[in-house]
Design an enzyme around this catalytic site. Sequence first.
Site, PDB file in Angstrom:
ATOM      1  CB  CYS A   1       7.555  -4.692   7.173  1.00 32.84           C
ATOM      2  SG  CYS A   1       6.463  -5.516   7.051  1.00 32.84           S
TER       3      CYS A   1
ATOM      4  CB  CYS B   1       4.772  -7.238   4.020  1.00 32.50           C
ATOM      5  SG  CYS B   1       3.631  -5.921   3.634  1.00 32.50           S
TER       6      CYS B   1
ATOM      7  CD  GLU C   1       4.857  -4.847   0.593  1.00 32.08           C
ATOM      8  OE1 GLU C   1       6.137  -4.813   0.869  1.00 32.08           O
ATOM      9  OE2 GLU C   1       3.841  -4.066   1.406  1.00 32.08           O
TER      10      GLU C   1
ATOM     11  CG  HIS D   1       2.989  -2.816   5.342  1.00 33.58           C
ATOM     12  ND1 HIS D   1       4.073  -3.358   5.927  1.00 33.58           N
ATOM     13  CD2 HIS D   1       2.394  -1.920   6.269  1.00 33.58           C
ATOM     14  CE1 HIS D   1       4.168  -3.224   6.720  1.00 33.58           C
ATOM     15  NE2 HIS D   1       3.196  -1.017   7.152  1.00 33.58           N
TER      16      HIS D   1
END
Length: 162
Positions: free
Chosen positions: A117, A120, A81, A79
Site C-alpha cells: 500500500c 508501506c 512490511e 502490515h
Amino acid sequence: MERRDKHNYYLDLAEIVSQRSTCLRRRYGAVIVKNDEVIATGYVGAPRGRKNCSDIGECIRQKMQIPRGERYELCRSVHAEVNAIISASRDKMIGASLYLTGLEMADGSYIKNASSCSMCKRTIINAGIETVYIRDDKDHFRVIPVSDWVENDESLEGKFGY
C-alpha cells in the site's frame, strides 16, 4: 531433485510467515534479506496488546466494503512490511531486499496484482530497502526496484488503491 531458486525460497519463507497473520481478509508475510541473510520477518496483525480481527471476528473495512488499498486508517492491523521493518535496524536494511507474499483468506489463492500500500511504500523507501519481490503464484514473482516508487509517486496523482 531440483533445487529451489533463492528468490522463491525467500518468498516461500514469507508465505510461511504469513500463516501468523490475523487479518480476516488477506494473509501477508514479509521477509527482509541482505547478503543472503534473513534480517527480519513480519506478518499482518494488530499492535501488541490489542485484539486482532481474528479474535473479535470482524473486519471493519470488510464490513464497510472498502476496496483494497483504501482507508487503511480504519484497519486494526500493522502490515507485514512495516512489522518486518520495525524489527530490523536501518543499517542492515540499507540495500536489502523485501520478499512479500499475500494470500486471500476466502480461498487461499495468491492475491492478484499484490503490492504494498502507499503507506508501506513510504516506509520501505525510508528504510533504505532497494528491491521488493512480490509473489504472483507459487513459482512466479515480480521484481520492483524501490527507486520506481520514488520516481512514480502515486500520491501526487491522488490515486486510490492499487
